[in-house]
Enzyme design. Structure first.
Site, PDB file in Angstrom:
ATOM      1  N   ARG A 147       0.813  -1.221   0.000  1.00  0.00           N
ATOM      2  CA  ARG A 147       0.000   0.000   0.000  1.00  0.00           C
ATOM      3  C   ARG A 147       0.842   1.265   0.000  1.00  0.00           C
ATOM      4  O   ARG A 147       0.491   2.264  -0.622  1.00  0.00           O
ATOM      5  CB  ARG A 147      -0.925  -0.020   1.225  1.00  0.00           C
ATOM      6  CG  ARG A 147      -1.692   1.265   1.475  1.00  0.00           C
ATOM      7  CD  ARG A 147      -2.421   1.202   2.820  1.00  0.00           C
ATOM      8  NE  ARG A 147      -1.502   0.926   3.930  1.00  0.00           N
ATOM      9  CZ  ARG A 147      -0.737   1.864   4.517  1.00  0.00           C
ATOM     10  NH1 ARG A 147      -0.771   3.119   4.096  1.00  0.00           N
ATOM     11  NH2 ARG A 147       0.067   1.534   5.521  1.00  0.00           N
ATOM     12  N   ARG A 179     -14.499 -19.249  26.578  1.00  0.00           N
ATOM     13  CA  ARG A 179     -13.753 -19.198  25.317  1.00  0.00           C
ATOM     14  C   ARG A 179     -14.137 -17.963  24.500  1.00  0.00           C
ATOM     15  O   ARG A 179     -13.855 -17.892  23.306  1.00  0.00           O
ATOM     16  CB  ARG A 179     -14.000 -20.485  24.526  1.00  0.00           C
ATOM     17  CG  ARG A 179     -13.463 -21.736  25.229  1.00  0.00           C
ATOM     18  CD  ARG A 179     -13.578 -22.963  24.344  1.00  0.00           C
ATOM     19  NE  ARG A 179     -14.961 -23.397  24.192  1.00  0.00           N
ATOM     20  CZ  ARG A 179     -15.538 -24.341  24.944  1.00  0.00           C
ATOM     21  NH1 ARG A 179     -14.841 -24.936  25.909  1.00  0.00           N
ATOM     22  NH2 ARG A 179     -16.790 -24.692  24.734  1.00  0.00           N
ATOM     23  N   ARG A 180     -14.798 -17.019  25.184  1.00  0.00           N
ATOM     24  CA  ARG A 180     -15.260 -15.804  24.498  1.00  0.00           C
ATOM     25  C   ARG A 180     -14.543 -14.552  24.998  1.00  0.00           C
ATOM     26  O   ARG A 180     -15.038 -13.439  24.809  1.00  0.00           O
ATOM     27  CB  ARG A 180     -16.772 -15.655  24.688  1.00  0.00           C
ATOM     28  CG  ARG A 180     -17.548 -16.832  24.132  1.00  0.00           C
ATOM     29  CD  ARG A 180     -19.045 -16.652  24.293  1.00  0.00           C
ATOM     30  NE  ARG A 180     -19.778 -17.782  23.742  1.00  0.00           N
ATOM     31  CZ  ARG A 180     -21.109 -17.838  23.634  1.00  0.00           C
ATOM     32  NH1 ARG A 180     -21.848 -16.813  24.058  1.00  0.00           N
ATOM     33  NH2 ARG A 180     -21.687 -18.898  23.114  1.00  0.00           N
ATOM     34  N   CYS A 217      -3.641  -3.212  12.358  1.00  0.00           N
ATOM     35  CA  CYS A 217      -2.630  -4.227  12.045  1.00  0.00           C
ATOM     36  C   CYS A 217      -2.709  -5.357  13.067  1.00  0.00           C
ATOM     37  O   CYS A 217      -2.794  -6.524  12.701  1.00  0.00           O
ATOM     38  CB  CYS A 217      -1.242  -3.609  12.033  1.00  0.00           C
ATOM     39  SG  CYS A 217      -0.996  -2.400  10.723  1.00  0.00           S
ATOM     40  N   ASP A 220       5.052  -5.119  10.391  1.00  0.00           N
ATOM     41  CA  ASP A 220       6.316  -4.456  10.057  1.00  0.00           C
ATOM     42  C   ASP A 220       7.356  -4.977  11.051  1.00  0.00           C
ATOM     43  O   ASP A 220       7.406  -4.547  12.195  1.00  0.00           O
ATOM     44  CB  ASP A 220       6.105  -2.944  10.174  1.00  0.00           C
ATOM     45  CG  ASP A 220       7.383  -2.120  10.084  1.00  0.00           C
ATOM     46  OD1 ASP A 220       8.475  -2.706   9.994  1.00  0.00           O
ATOM     47  OD2 ASP A 220       7.275  -0.881  10.126  1.00  0.00           O
ATOM     48  N   ASN A 274       4.679  -3.981  19.285  1.00  0.00           N
ATOM     49  CA  ASN A 274       3.483  -4.794  19.484  1.00  0.00           C
ATOM     50  C   ASN A 274       3.689  -5.859  20.556  1.00  0.00           C
ATOM     51  O   ASN A 274       2.817  -6.070  21.409  1.00  0.00           O
ATOM     52  CB  ASN A 274       3.072  -5.454  18.167  1.00  0.00           C
ATOM     53  CG  ASN A 274       2.852  -4.479  17.037  1.00  0.00           C
ATOM     54  OD1 ASN A 274       3.312  -4.708  15.919  1.00  0.00           O
ATOM     55  ND2 ASN A 274       2.169  -3.378  17.296  1.00  0.00           N
ATOM     56  N   TYR A 305      10.280  -3.948   5.201  1.00  0.00           N
ATOM     57  CA  TYR A 305      10.267  -2.980   4.107  1.00  0.00           C
ATOM     58  C   TYR A 305      11.634  -2.939   3.428  1.00  0.00           C
ATOM     59  O   TYR A 305      12.671  -3.187   4.054  1.00  0.00           O
ATOM     60  CB  TYR A 305       9.874  -1.597   4.620  1.00  0.00           C
ATOM     61  CG  TYR A 305       8.397  -1.473   4.886  1.00  0.00           C
ATOM     62  CD1 TYR A 305       7.495  -1.325   3.830  1.00  0.00           C
ATOM     63  CD2 TYR A 305       7.889  -1.532   6.179  1.00  0.00           C
ATOM     64  CE1 TYR A 305       6.136  -1.233   4.055  1.00  0.00           C
ATOM     65  CE2 TYR A 305       6.523  -1.442   6.422  1.00  0.00           C
ATOM     66  CZ  TYR A 305       5.657  -1.291   5.356  1.00  0.00           C
ATOM     67  OH  TYR A 305       4.299  -1.207   5.581  1.00  0.00           O
TER      68      TYR A 305
END
EC number: 2.1.1.45
Length: 264
Positions: A21, A126-127, A146, A169, A177, A209
């Protein structure tokens, strides 16, 4: 953090060149999983210095349900600047979806609060899931999520979490993250009186990248050092009452930072 370096090496060795993108170009693989035992230390990359202050403030901002970068600017965090409009708005991104997911009848769902209730009162559920991937609002977001979807799992009072990240990334984004969701696990474990278990990271399109390749090769020459330890200095009344000053990091001894451009 050898798992992270192994993934970086895998992308370099096995990845396929792809367009993207941003127009930058990537080397990409599809599908990978890593597991971090949080009892062994806080998984913050040591082979380059990471900006923990930005990670903490961003997570606190998400937890507020905020989607305007004013709070980040006040705290000298610039990681969302390139995507904000003139008013500082990013549209209905993570914070909005986590705390106020819109329903067809005009109501809002606080996914995080609902998940916390399940963790405290029905930890075998499990929710216990929080999603940022709201298809009906993707076109209003400055950037589609993302890290899109995460689920909690509790066994013998031990908390684990799995994240699905549809786009990763590896050089710039992934260390943030991993640390961000590990920090969230520390906070929730404290609130629910759980022990820390595993953070499980699952990736979809995992890429470097084209203008990060030299930096990745440099990072791979560095031997990982011992993981630091995260301390939470007090227990607030709720998950949403933490402040930046509540956190401290011990024994973080990283290599120098490695600069790289952000793909917009």
């Amino acid at each position: 953090m050898k798992q992270y370096l192994h993934l970086m090496k895998k992308v370099l060795n096995e990845g396929t060149e792809k367009e993207d993108r941003t127009g930058t170009g990537t080397v990409s693989i599809f599908g990978h999983q890593m597991r971090f035992n949080l009892k062994e230390g806080f998984p913050l990359v040591t082979t380059k210095k990471c900006h923990l202050r930005s990670i903490i403030h961003e997570l606190l901002w998400f937890l507020k349900g905020d989607t305007n970068i004013a709070y980040l600017r006040e705290n000298q965090v610039s990681i969302w600047e390139e995507w904000a409009d003139k008013t500082g708005s990013l549209g209905p991104i993570y914070g909005k979806q986590w705390r106020a997911w819109g329903t067809p009848d005009g109501h809002q769902v606080d996914q995080l609060s609902q998940t916390l209730e399940l963790l405290k009162n029905n930890p075998d559920s499990r929710r216990m899931i929080v999603s940022a991937w709201n298809v009906g609002e993707l076109d209003k977001m400055a950037l589609a999520p993302c890290h899109a979807f995460f689920q909690f799992y509790v066994v013998k009072k031990t908390l684990s979490c799995q994240l699905y990240q549809r786009s990763c990334d590896v050089f710039l984004g992934l260390p943030f993250n991993i640390a961000s969701y590990s920090l969230l696990m520390h906070m929730i474990a404290q609130q629910c009186d759980f022990f820390l278990g595993d953070f499980v990271w699952t990736g979809g399109d995992i890429h470097l990248y084209s203008n990060h390749l030299d930096q990745a090769h440099l990072q791979l020459t560095r031997e990982p050092r011992s993981l630091p330890h995260l301390l939470i200095n007090r227990k607030p009344d709720s998950l949403f009452d933490y402040h930046f000053e509540d956190f401290s990091l011990e024994k973080y001894n990283p290599y120098p930072a490695i600069k790289a451009p952000v793909a917009i």
